[in-house]
Design a protein around this motif. Structure first.
Motif, short mmCIF file in Angstrom:
data_model
loop_
_atom_site.label_atom_id
_atom_site.label_comp_id
_atom_site.label_asym_id
_atom_site.label_seq_id
_atom_site.Cartn_x
_atom_site.Cartn_y
_atom_site.Cartn_z
N MET A 87 41.13 24.60 -23.62
CA MET A 87 40.83 23.96 -22.35
C MET A 87 39.47 24.44 -21.84
O MET A 87 39.15 25.62 -21.92
CB MET A 87 41.91 24.31 -21.32
CG MET A 87 41.71 23.70 -19.95
SD MET A 87 43.05 24.18 -18.79
CE MET A 87 42.55 25.86 -18.39
N SER A 88 38.65 23.50 -21.35
CA SER A 88 37.36 23.85 -20.77
C SER A 88 37.12 22.95 -19.55
O SER A 88 37.37 21.75 -19.62
CB SER A 88 36.24 23.65 -21.80
OG SER A 88 34.97 23.92 -21.25
N PRO A 89 36.70 23.51 -18.42
CA PRO A 89 36.44 24.93 -18.16
C PRO A 89 37.72 25.67 -17.81
O PRO A 89 38.76 25.05 -17.56
CB PRO A 89 35.51 24.88 -16.95
CG PRO A 89 36.02 23.69 -16.16
CD PRO A 89 36.39 22.68 -17.23
N VAL A 90 37.64 27.00 -17.76
CA VAL A 90 38.81 27.79 -17.35
C VAL A 90 39.02 27.62 -15.85
O VAL A 90 40.15 27.52 -15.37
CB VAL A 90 38.60 29.28 -17.70
CG1 VAL A 90 39.77 30.12 -17.17
CG2 VAL A 90 38.47 29.46 -19.20
N ALA A 112 30.18 24.88 -15.90
CA ALA A 112 29.90 24.17 -17.15
C ALA A 112 31.16 24.04 -18.01
O ALA A 112 31.98 24.95 -18.07
CB ALA A 112 28.81 24.89 -17.93
N TYR A 113 31.30 22.90 -18.66
CA TYR A 113 32.42 22.68 -19.58
C TYR A 113 32.00 21.69 -20.64
O TYR A 113 30.95 21.06 -20.56
CB TYR A 113 33.65 22.17 -18.82
CG TYR A 113 33.49 20.83 -18.15
CD1 TYR A 113 33.90 19.66 -18.78
CD2 TYR A 113 32.93 20.73 -16.88
CE1 TYR A 113 33.76 18.42 -18.16
CE2 TYR A 113 32.78 19.51 -16.25
CZ TYR A 113 33.21 18.35 -16.90
OH TYR A 113 33.05 17.13 -16.29
N PHE A 114 32.83 21.58 -21.69
CA PHE A 114 32.49 20.69 -22.80
C PHE A 114 33.72 19.94 -23.31
O PHE A 114 34.85 20.35 -23.06
CB PHE A 114 31.83 21.48 -23.95
CG PHE A 114 32.67 22.63 -24.47
CD1 PHE A 114 33.48 22.48 -25.59
CD2 PHE A 114 32.64 23.88 -23.85
CE1 PHE A 114 34.24 23.53 -26.08
CE2 PHE A 114 33.40 24.94 -24.32
CZ PHE A 114 34.20 24.77 -25.45
N ASP A 115 33.47 18.84 -23.98
CA ASP A 115 34.51 18.00 -24.58
C ASP A 115 34.98 18.70 -25.85
O ASP A 115 34.30 18.69 -26.87
CB ASP A 115 33.90 16.63 -24.90
CG ASP A 115 34.86 15.71 -25.65
OD1 ASP A 115 35.99 16.13 -25.97
OD2 ASP A 115 34.46 14.58 -25.95
N THR A 116 36.14 19.36 -25.78
CA THR A 116 36.59 20.21 -26.89
C THR A 116 37.06 19.42 -28.11
O THR A 116 37.68 18.37 -27.99
CB THR A 116 37.73 21.13 -26.43
OG1 THR A 116 38.88 20.33 -26.11
CG2 THR A 116 37.34 21.93 -25.20
N TYR A 117 36.74 19.98 -29.26
CA TYR A 117 37.24 19.49 -30.55
C TYR A 117 37.59 20.74 -31.35
O TYR A 117 36.76 21.63 -31.51
CB TYR A 117 36.17 18.68 -31.28
CG TYR A 117 36.57 18.25 -32.69
CD1 TYR A 117 37.23 17.05 -32.90
CD2 TYR A 117 36.30 19.07 -33.78
CE1 TYR A 117 37.61 16.66 -34.18
CE2 TYR A 117 36.68 18.69 -35.06
CZ TYR A 117 37.32 17.49 -35.26
OH TYR A 117 37.71 17.12 -36.53
#
Length: 226
Positions: A87-90, A112-117
């Motif tokens: 999970m992003s962001p925490v 900041a967060y990203f589309d996780t893969y």
């Protein structure tokens, strides 16, 4: 029109979308049971958590044009199943007993967060005595499973369900796909080619207790944990 009005109201109230806590449910296994009229996934017995921060330029490898980061996991016993989720962001999510990197402590307040893969990968290293940075670099890594978006995970601040979750069942009759004792890693990047930037929570789970399981961002940190 209603959506636009809603956004303006939120801005007027000073609410920052990026800092809202994502509600993380218990990590359910592939085993299901009936509870009244509902069918639920039985929670994993063993869950190990790690809080980290990924930033551009700190990737471990560029693979298929994408910048990959790795989290190493030592699995001390044969497991019937492993679950991985990220999970992003925490944000403001609180996780008891989670390990955390120095970079996470320094950037815990980041929006900041990203589309996780994510990927679950197994190496051919089956002894703790054989673990080293050189051995991990030259090991044979087999991708067992991967996931991009999961509807079971919380939505990101953008409103999109771009967090990831996978479950992998061991295939005991197939040595290449069995969950045996050994060194594993979680690979993570973004779905689209680009920079990975933001805080993240990664969890490894099993339906049985795995005494001695360890999880770390680097091989050196993993060896210390063992």
């Amino acid at each position: 029109m209603k959506k636009i009005v809603f956004v303006f109201v939120m801005i007027a109230l000073g609410i920052n979308f990026n800092t809202q806590a994502q509600k993380l449910k218990k990590f359910g296994s592939s085993t299901e049971k009936k509870v009244g009229p509902k069918t639920i996934k039985v929670p994993y017995t063993d869950v190990v958590s790690y809080l980290g921060y990924a930033s551009p330029g700190n990737e471990d490898e560029t693979r298929d044009g994408k910048k990959f980061y790795y989290i190493y996991v030592w699995v001390p016993a044969v497991a019937p199943e492993l679950g991985i989720r990220m999970m992003s962001p925490v944000g403001k999510t609180k996780i008891k007993g989670a390990g955390m990197s120095k970079s996470y402590k320094e950037n815990a307040g980041s929006d900041a967060y990203f589309d996780t893969y994510i990927t679950l990968e197994r190496s051919n290293i089956i002894s703790k005595d054989k673990i080293s940075e050189e051995a991990a670099k030259n090991a044979q890594w087999t991708i067992l499973e991967s996931n991009d978006d999961s509807s079971e995970m919380p939505k990101q601040p953008s409103g999109s369900q771009y967090n990831s979750l996978l479950r992998y069942k061991s295939e005991l009759g197939n040595p290449q796909k069995a969950l045996t004792v050994g060194l594993y890693r979680i690979g993570f990047t973004t779905y689209k080619t680009g920079e990975v930037n933001g805080t993240f929570l990664a969890q490894v789970a099993a339906p049985i207790k795995l005494p001695g399981v360890a999880m770390a961002k680097t091989i050196e940190a993993l060896k210390k944990a063992l």
